[in-house]
Write a protein that holds these residues in place. Structure first.
Motif, short mmCIF file in Angstrom:
data_model
loop_
_atom_site.label_atom_id
_atom_site.label_comp_id
_atom_site.label_asym_id
_atom_site.label_seq_id
_atom_site.Cartn_x
_atom_site.Cartn_y
_atom_site.Cartn_z
N SER A 238 0.80 -1.23 0.00
CA SER A 238 0.00 0.00 0.00
C SER A 238 0.83 1.27 0.00
CB SER A 238 -0.95 0.01 1.20
OG SER A 238 -0.24 -0.09 2.41
N SER A 239 2.06 1.22 0.49
CA SER A 239 2.94 2.40 0.49
C SER A 239 4.00 2.26 -0.60
CB SER A 239 3.62 2.56 1.85
OG SER A 239 4.61 3.57 1.80
N ASN A 240 4.22 3.32 -1.34
CA ASN A 240 5.31 3.32 -2.30
C ASN A 240 6.65 3.54 -1.59
OD1 ASN A 240 7.31 5.02 -3.96
ND2 ASN A 240 6.08 4.09 -5.56
N TYR A 241 6.70 4.53 -0.73
CA TYR A 241 7.95 4.91 -0.08
C TYR A 241 8.47 3.80 0.83
CZ TYR A 241 11.33 7.86 2.40
OH TYR A 241 12.47 8.39 2.93
N LEU A 242 7.57 3.10 1.52
CA LEU A 242 7.96 2.07 2.47
C LEU A 242 7.76 0.67 1.92
CD1 LEU A 242 6.54 3.67 5.75
CD2 LEU A 242 8.88 3.77 4.87
N ASP A 243 7.88 0.53 0.62
CA ASP A 243 7.67 -0.75 -0.05
C ASP A 243 8.97 -1.56 -0.03
OD1 ASP A 243 7.19 -2.87 -1.74
OD2 ASP A 243 6.46 -1.66 -3.41
N LEU A 244 9.01 -2.62 0.79
CA LEU A 244 10.23 -3.42 0.89
C LEU A 244 10.61 -4.06 -0.44
CD1 LEU A 244 10.08 -5.38 4.29
CD2 LEU A 244 11.28 -3.27 3.75
#
Length: 402
Positions: A238-244
Motif C-alpha cells: 500500500s505504500s510506495n515509499y515504504l515498499d520493501l
C-alpha cells in the motif's frame, strides 16, 4: 534577522534518543556523493553487511530504511499484511500498541493480548493464543522502553516457524546493546533504529528479513510506471515509499531509482556500525551490562526501588519508582536546567510513577554514569528525599576503580 541556534551540550540519559558519537557527527559533514556514485554504493554494501552483526543473522536481506524506527516497523508490517489478515500483538507496554495500530491501518484483524506492564509474557501464553487464533503474523516488542522489560522469544519463534506463522519483532531498544539472535530465535523480520544503541542521530531504520519473507513479498513487487509498466501486481504494497519489494532492489544489485538516499545519514550509520564492530560486539554488550549493573545497584544503595520483574529487566533502561511525596517532574527539570542532564518519565499507567534512565550506545559510558549519579543525588537531596547522601555515586566510583 533569525539567529543561528547554539546549544549547550547535554548528557542524554534517556531511552532514546541518545548522544551521537562525535566521530559519527564528524563523518556526516563529508561532501555529498551522488546516490549511485560507485564510492557511495560501496558504503551502502558495507552497511548492509555490518547491520547483520548486532542482529545475529546471516540473512541476505539487511539494509536501512530512510525515516525513524517507526518507518522500518511500518515497512516490515505492511509488506506482510493484506486486508483481513489476522495478527496477534502481545502487549506488555506502550510500543506493542504502536505495532497493533500499524497493523490496523493496514486493515488487519488484530488480536491484542494484554497484561500488566511489570513483566513480559510467559512464552507459553503467547503460544496458546497462536493455537487458538491461528494468525498469519505475530508482532512483538523485544525490549519495551516504557517499563524496561524484555520479552523472551526463542520458544515463540520456534512455534511460529513450525506452524508457518510469520514472526515480526521490534528490536529497536535492544539492537547494539544486548545480544540478539535473530536466526536462532527464528525471527522472520527484525527492525531497529539509529537513535538508540547505534549512537547515531535519529533518522534511519534498520531491517533484516529471511528468505521466507523475501519469497512471500516477491509476488507483491510492482515497478513504478515511470520506470516501466512491465511489472505490475494485484497485491502491491500500500505504500510506495515504504515498499520493501522496491527498497530491497534499491539496496541490491538492481539499484532501481526509488528515492534520493539520505547520503549524510548513511555516512553516519556506516561510521556508527564500524565503531561498534571495532569495539567488538561482545565488548559492546559487556559495556552495557556493566553500566546497567552499576546504575541499578547504585540506585538501590540510595534506597530507591527498581520497577518490574528483575529477571526480565532489559539492560539498556533502568526504571526507577518515584518515591512517595517526590515530584518526579521537578527532579527532571532540575537535572536538565541545572546540570544539563536529561532522563525520561514514562507512558500510560506508569506516567508520573517511574523515571527511566537510559543506558544506550555512546551515552552508556563511565563518565556519564558518574556525572548523572552525582547530580541525581544532589537534586534528590534538594527536593527532600531522605537517603544516605553519596551512597550511590561512591558505590559506582568504587565499582569502576576495581
Amino acid at each position: 534577522m533569525y539567529q543561528q541556534p547554539i546549544f549547550e551540550g547535554r548528557t542524554i540519559m534517556t531511552p532514546g534518543p541518545v548522544e551521537a558519537h562525535p566521530a559519527v557527527l564528524r563523518q556526516m559533514v563529508q561532501p555529498i556523493l551522488g546516490q549511485f556514485d560507485p564510492e557511495f554504493l560501496k558504503i551502502m554494501d558495507e552497511v548492509k553487511e555490518m547491520i547483520k552483526v548486532p542482529f545475529g543473522t546471516k540473512n541476505k536481506q539487511a539494509f536501512a530504511v530512510d525515516g525513524t524506527s517507526r518507518a522500518g516497523l511500518e515497512a516490515g508490517l505492511i509488506a506482510l499484511i493484506e486486508p483481513g489478515d489476522k495478527v496477534i500483538v502481545p502487549a506488555y507496554g506502550r510500543f506493542a500498541y504502536l505495532l497493533g495500530e500499524i497493523c490496523e491501518r493496514a486493515q488487519a484483524d488484530v488480536v491484542y493480548l494484554e497484561k500488566e506492564w511489570d513483566s513480559p509474557f510467559a512464552q507459553e501464553d503467547v503460544i496458546a493464543a497462536i493455537k487458538e487464533h491461528q494468525p498469519k503474523l505475530v508482532a512483538m516488542v523485544h525490549g519495551e522502553t516504557a517499563n524496561a522489560q524484555m520479552q523472551p522469544l526463542d520458544k515463540i519463534g520456534a512455534f511460529c516457524r513450525e506452524n508457518d506463522v510469520f514472526f515480526f519483532v521490534d528490536m529497536v531498544a535492544t539492537y547494539g546493546g544486548i545480544e540478539l539472535k535473530v536466526d536462532e530465535w527464528k525471527v522472520d523480520v527484525a527492525v531497529a533504529g539509529t537513535q538508540k544503541c547505534v549512537s547515531a542521530p535519529s533518522g534511519m531504520s534498520l531491517i533484516t528479513y529471511n528468505d521466507r519473507v523475501e519469497k512471500f513479498i516477491e509476488d507483491r513487487y510492482q515497478k513504478e510506471r515511470g520506470l516501466g509498466a512491465d511489472e505490475r501486481s494485484d497485491r502491491f504494497v500500500s505504500s510506495n515509499y515504504l515498499d520493501l519489494t522496491q527498497l530491497q532492489r534499491y539496496w541490491g544489485p538492481e539499484r532501481i531509482n526509488h528515492h534520493t538516499e539520505a547520503t549524510s545519514m548513511v555516512y553516519g550509520l556506516h561510521e556508527a556500525l564500524r565503531l561498534m564492530l571495532l569495539e567488538g560486539i561482545e565488548n559492546v554488550h559487556a559495556r552495557h551490562a556493566k553500566n546497567d549493573r552499576i546504575l541499578t545497584e547504585s540506585m538501590e544503595k540510595m534506597g530507591l526501588e527498581i520497577y518490574g520483574a528483575r529477571d526480565t529487566k532489559m539492560g539498556t533502561v533502568i526504571p526507577i519508582l518515584i518515591p512517595e511525596g517526590i515530584d518526579g517532574e521537578e527532579v527532571r527539570s532540575l537535572l536538565l536546567d541545572q546540570f544539563k542532564i536529561e532522563i525520561a518519565s514514562s507512558f500510560g499507567s506508569l506516567k508520573g510513577k517511574i523515571w527511566r534512565v537510559g543506558n544506550m550506545g555512546y551515552s552508556s559510558r563511565q563518565t556519564n554514569v558518574l556525572h548523572f549519579l552525582s547530580a541525581f543525588e544532589t537534586v534528590l537531596k534538594k527536593v527532600g528525599y531522605e537517603f544516605d547522601y553519596g551512597a550511590g555515586s561512591t558505590y559506582a566510583l568504587e565499582e569502576y576503580l576495581k
